[in-house]
Design an enzyme around this catalytic site. Sequence first.
Site, PDB file in Angstrom:
ATOM      1  N   GLU A 131      -9.473 -20.144  -9.237  1.00 27.62           N
ATOM      2  CA  GLU A 131      -8.823 -21.256  -8.621  1.00 27.62           C
ATOM      3  C   GLU A 131      -8.238 -20.801  -7.344  1.00 27.62           C
ATOM      4  O   GLU A 131      -8.292 -21.456  -6.297  1.00 27.62           O
ATOM      5  CB  GLU A 131      -8.071 -21.845  -9.467  1.00 27.62           C
ATOM      6  CG  GLU A 131      -8.759 -22.567 -10.711  1.00 27.62           C
ATOM      7  CD  GLU A 131      -7.767 -22.975 -11.615  1.00 27.62           C
ATOM      8  OE1 GLU A 131      -7.846 -24.478 -11.916  1.00 27.62           O
ATOM      9  OE2 GLU A 131      -7.171 -22.292 -12.569  1.00 27.62           O
ATOM     10  N   GLU A 137     -11.930 -21.743 -18.843  1.00 32.86           N
ATOM     11  CA  GLU A 137     -10.980 -22.071 -19.863  1.00 32.86           C
ATOM     12  C   GLU A 137     -11.348 -22.818 -21.094  1.00 32.86           C
ATOM     13  O   GLU A 137     -10.465 -22.854 -21.961  1.00 32.86           O
ATOM     14  CB  GLU A 137      -9.896 -23.066 -18.650  1.00 32.86           C
ATOM     15  CG  GLU A 137      -9.294 -22.253 -17.960  1.00 32.86           C
ATOM     16  CD  GLU A 137      -9.889 -21.932 -16.637  1.00 32.86           C
ATOM     17  OE1 GLU A 137      -8.845 -21.654 -15.472  1.00 32.86           O
ATOM     18  OE2 GLU A 137     -10.982 -22.034 -16.293  1.00 32.86           O
TER      19      GLU A 137
END
Length: 261
Positions: A115, A135
Amino acid sequence: MDHQAIIFERKNGIAYVTLNRPEVLNARNRRMREELISAVTAIRADPEVRVMIVTGAGERSFSAGRDLKEAAQEKVGVVAARQAKLEVGDTELIARLNKPVIAAINGFALGGGCELALACDIRVAVEDAKLGLPEVSRGMIPGSGGTQRLSRVVGLGKALELILTGSVIDAQEALRIGLVNKVVPRDQLMAAAEEYAQAIVTKAPLAVIFAKEAVREGYEMSLDDGLRLETDLSALLRTTSDVKEGARAFVEKRAPQWRGE
């Protein structure tokens, strides 16, 4: 700020930020996020810095994401509050920096590390880099912009595939789908990032800032609104001395001397 979890240097118009916890694959803990916020704030305020390069220490990892060991030692509510304030804070500051940011991905870029790379403007990766947002495999979703930025970079279908399966891909696949701009041998990584940076540093400072704003902000707008933004920014640039200097330098067949005004 006394930097321990990052290395922060400025040289020849380029700011170098190195995530410096190689013993834990440069996992982003609270200290690192605080130091990133401090460094990016300093870069924004420094007129001598034209470009930022961010990379990871060591040869294994750009960043393996959030420091799960630190998170496991804190209460759930405390973790959530700090995560929202710090992790979104440092990634968003990088994404919103008015100067170009280049990610030199030297290994794993997973979860929050991926990210952070997505928040950058240009991404260069070593041949054995691995990237992904795994995730969902840990009962979470990407929480630092990954669900929004990945689709804008690689398209909706591919973003959903990677996020919903938690897949980790190699550098060549990342290049194929547009997640990275360039893949190079390990010993050429910083040279490739600096080649991009040097090409930017030679350009008119305000034009670079406004061009990034036009592309980044315009991407979130309708075409008509984006064109209006482009027109407004172009009009502002025409009032600067750098525009006149660019024209004079072209006529006189010499390198321009930019003043950033």
